[in-house]
Motif scaffolding. Sequence first.
Motif, PDB file in Angstrom:
ATOM      1  N   GLU A 112     -59.936  13.955 -40.940  1.00 28.57           N
ATOM      2  CA  GLU A 112     -59.652  13.085 -39.786  1.00 28.57           C
ATOM      3  C   GLU A 112     -58.331  12.346 -39.969  1.00 28.57           C
ATOM      4  N   LEU A 113     -58.086  11.816 -41.169  1.00 33.97           N
ATOM      5  CA  LEU A 113     -56.838  11.101 -41.419  1.00 33.97           C
ATOM      6  C   LEU A 113     -55.637  12.038 -41.306  1.00 33.97           C
ATOM      7  N   LEU A 114     -55.758  13.228 -41.859  1.00 35.95           N
ATOM      8  CA  LEU A 114     -54.667  14.195 -41.790  1.00 35.95           C
ATOM      9  C   LEU A 114     -54.407  14.632 -40.348  1.00 35.95           C
ATOM     10  N   HIS A 115     -55.473  14.858 -39.620  1.00 39.62           N
ATOM     11  CA  HIS A 115     -55.340  15.249 -38.213  1.00 39.62           C
ATOM     12  C   HIS A 115     -54.629  14.156 -37.415  1.00 39.62           C
ATOM     13  N   ALA A 116     -55.024  12.902 -37.615  1.00 37.51           N
ATOM     14  CA  ALA A 116     -54.397  11.787 -36.903  1.00 37.51           C
ATOM     15  C   ALA A 116     -52.944  11.626 -37.318  1.00 37.51           C
ATOM     16  N   ALA A 117     -52.646  11.842 -38.602  1.00 38.47           N
ATOM     17  CA  ALA A 117     -51.266  11.711 -39.078  1.00 38.47           C
ATOM     18  C   ALA A 117     -50.367  12.763 -38.448  1.00 38.47           C
ATOM     19  N   HIS A 118     -50.862  13.995 -38.315  1.00 39.49           N
ATOM     20  CA  HIS A 118     -50.069  15.049 -37.695  1.00 39.49           C
ATOM     21  C   HIS A 118     -49.819  14.770 -36.214  1.00 39.49           C
ATOM     22  N   ALA A 119     -50.797  14.163 -35.562  1.00 37.45           N
ATOM     23  CA  ALA A 119     -50.657  13.885 -34.131  1.00 37.45           C
ATOM     24  C   ALA A 119     -49.754  12.687 -33.865  1.00 37.45           C
ATOM     25  N   ARG A 120     -49.475  11.869 -34.916  1.00 38.67           N
ATOM     26  CA  ARG A 120     -48.703  10.637 -34.746  1.00 38.67           C
ATOM     27  C   ARG A 120     -47.646  10.541 -35.835  1.00 38.67           C
ATOM     28  N   PRO A 121     -46.571  11.289 -35.714  1.00 42.75           N
ATOM     29  CA  PRO A 121     -45.537  11.276 -36.755  1.00 42.75           C
ATOM     30  C   PRO A 121     -44.890   9.913 -36.945  1.00 42.75           C
ATOM     31  N   GLN A 122     -45.025   9.031 -35.947  1.00 42.89           N
ATOM     32  CA  GLN A 122     -44.455   7.694 -36.067  1.00 42.89           C
ATOM     33  C   GLN A 122     -45.329   6.770 -36.915  1.00 42.89           C
ATOM     34  N   TRP A 217     -51.913   2.531 -37.973  1.00 44.80           N
ATOM     35  CA  TRP A 217     -53.009   2.968 -37.114  1.00 44.80           C
ATOM     36  C   TRP A 217     -54.340   2.926 -37.854  1.00 44.80           C
ATOM     37  N   CYS A 218     -55.397   2.654 -37.107  1.00 48.15           N
ATOM     38  CA  CYS A 218     -56.765   2.823 -37.590  1.00 48.15           C
ATOM     39  C   CYS A 218     -57.329   4.099 -36.973  1.00 48.15           C
ATOM     40  N   VAL A 219     -58.007   4.895 -37.782  1.00 49.60           N
ATOM     41  CA  VAL A 219     -58.612   6.153 -37.333  1.00 49.60           C
ATOM     42  C   VAL A 219     -60.135   5.993 -37.432  1.00 49.60           C
ATOM     43  N   PRO A 220     -60.805   5.557 -36.365  1.00 49.34           N
ATOM     44  CA  PRO A 220     -62.234   5.221 -36.452  1.00 49.34           C
ATOM     45  C   PRO A 220     -63.142   6.397 -36.772  1.00 49.34           C
ATOM     46  N   GLN A 221     -62.706   7.613 -36.472  1.00 47.47           N
ATOM     47  CA  GLN A 221     -63.535   8.771 -36.791  1.00 47.47           C
ATOM     48  C   GLN A 221     -63.502   9.106 -38.281  1.00 47.47           C
ATOM     49  N   ALA A 222     -62.547   8.551 -39.000  1.00 45.99           N
ATOM     50  CA  ALA A 222     -62.507   8.665 -40.457  1.00 45.99           C
ATOM     51  C   ALA A 222     -63.333   7.507 -41.016  1.00 45.99           C
ATOM     52  N   ARG A 223     -64.435   7.820 -41.685  1.00 45.12           N
ATOM     53  CA  ARG A 223     -65.385   6.772 -42.091  1.00 45.12           C
ATOM     54  C   ARG A 223     -65.609   6.775 -43.600  1.00 45.12           C
ATOM     55  N   MET A 224     -65.871   5.588 -44.121  1.00 51.07           N
ATOM     56  CA  MET A 224     -66.222   5.437 -45.531  1.00 51.07           C
ATOM     57  C   MET A 224     -67.056   4.175 -45.704  1.00 51.07           C
ATOM     58  N   TRP A 225     -67.623   4.013 -46.905  1.00 46.75           N
ATOM     59  CA  TRP A 225     -68.519   2.890 -47.183  1.00 46.75           C
ATOM     60  C   TRP A 225     -68.093   2.212 -48.475  1.00 46.75           C
ATOM     61  N   HIS A 226     -68.063   0.887 -48.438  1.00 45.61           N
ATOM     62  CA  HIS A 226     -67.517   0.076 -49.538  1.00 45.61           C
ATOM     63  C   HIS A 226     -68.627  -0.745 -50.189  1.00 45.61           C
ATOM     64  N   ARG A 227     -68.675  -0.679 -51.508  1.00 46.86           N
ATOM     65  CA  ARG A 227     -69.660  -1.480 -52.248  1.00 46.86           C
ATOM     66  C   ARG A 227     -69.236  -2.941 -52.361  1.00 46.86           C
ATOM     67  N   VAL A 228     -68.051  -3.265 -51.914  1.00 49.64           N
ATOM     68  CA  VAL A 228     -67.518  -4.628 -51.795  1.00 49.64           C
ATOM     69  C   VAL A 228     -67.261  -5.287 -53.144  1.00 49.64           C
ATOM     70  N   SER A 229     -66.093  -4.971 -53.685  1.00 48.33           N
ATOM     71  CA  SER A 229     -65.497  -5.673 -54.817  1.00 48.33           C
ATOM     72  C   SER A 229     -66.399  -5.796 -56.023  1.00 48.33           C
ATOM     73  N   LEU A 230     -66.915  -4.692 -56.502  1.00 53.02           N
ATOM     74  CA  LEU A 230     -67.686  -4.734 -57.737  1.00 53.02           C
ATOM     75  C   LEU A 230     -66.813  -5.152 -58.911  1.00 53.02           C
ATOM     76  N   SER A 231     -65.578  -4.659 -58.947  1.00 52.97           N
ATOM     77  CA  SER A 231     -64.678  -5.027 -60.038  1.00 52.97           C
ATOM     78  C   SER A 231     -64.391  -6.519 -60.015  1.00 52.97           C
ATOM     79  N   ALA A 232     -64.134  -7.076 -58.816  1.00 52.04           N
ATOM     80  CA  ALA A 232     -63.846  -8.504 -58.710  1.00 52.04           C
ATOM     81  C   ALA A 232     -65.050  -9.322 -59.140  1.00 52.04           C
ATOM     82  N   GLY A 233     -66.254  -8.851 -58.844  1.00 53.70           N
ATOM     83  CA  GLY A 233     -67.455  -9.584 -59.204  1.00 53.70           C
ATOM     84  C   GLY A 233     -67.654  -9.705 -60.697  1.00 53.70           C
ATOM     85  N   MET A 234     -67.055  -8.794 -61.467  1.00 56.25           N
ATOM     86  CA  MET A 234     -67.192  -8.836 -62.910  1.00 56.25           C
ATOM     87  C   MET A 234     -66.347  -9.952 -63.518  1.00 56.25           C
ATOM     88  N   VAL A 235     -65.357 -10.442 -62.804  1.00 53.25           N
ATOM     89  CA  VAL A 235     -64.434 -11.451 -63.316  1.00 53.25           C
ATOM     90  C   VAL A 235     -64.210 -12.499 -62.230  1.00 53.25           C
TER      91      VAL A 235
END
Length: 315
Positions: A112-122, A217-235
Amino acid sequence: MSALAPTIALDLLYVVVLNWNLPADTIACVRSLQAELPTTAQILIVDNHSSDDSVAQFRAAFADTVHVLVTPANLGFAGGMNAGIRAALDAGADAVLLLNNDTVVDSAMLAELLHAAHARPQAGVLGPAIFYYDHPTRIWQLGSREYPLLPIPMNLGMRDLHHAAGRPFRLDYVTGCAMFVRRHVFEQVGLLDTSYVMYYEDADFCRRVRQAGYEIWCVPQARMWHRVSLSAGMVKPASRYAWAWGRARFYRQHPHGVVPGLGFVYLLMSTLIKSVGDLLRGDHQLTALLWRGTFDGYALRPVHGPVPGQAEVPG
């Protein structure tokens, strides 16, 4: 394979994943990437001088299917990512996706990210829609926009996602948790500012990208999930200082709104509110580090407090 795969024509995309003492999460992240990895993509794990057996675990899990770069010291988020960016560019990458290790991605996200990047060279930078790992339908971050009358940019949310109806849309900032960047953007704008150490280096980079004339740009069809700063929580104490320092420095260097002085008022008020919460929990150390980081950052002084993965700087 995704239906978008045949449209992908970039010669080489590198995905740079930064690890510090979280091998299990990094392995899970990389495996989610490998589920449907385009033939034009390579994965590079940058181990930011972990003190555990992270590197051995990566080599056992991936053998030679994933590149592993070990830094000579903990370089912070910006420094570690920059090491990966340089390695990717030296290898001929046409684009680099910076990715937090405490994430898992949808199998079609790269396509999805690659597709959006090709469609929007700017578009110099693109970001996905990021959801909470523990609440898979709840947005963690899409990005943010600036508004003339406000001293800070405003985060976008579910309402904006619904309004987009799946179509990519422009905005002013995306998070370094997942940031797709074209090669020539790095060549013109430079890499991440390592003085930020851990926080707000992504916002500073986005500001510089837009000042150079590129779009974000934000590409909403490209999705991911974040565990939210596990590294930061250690320190947590070091994380708090680095966050306060980075935020104050960013708004001092890059004023927002038509009344720049409102940025300082915002910093004072939000720091006061957060410190009250710390004090109510009895955490005086966090309160002190919050104010210290805020004043050090706004005064444009070098980092002079605890840094994640390093001993506290005297003073």
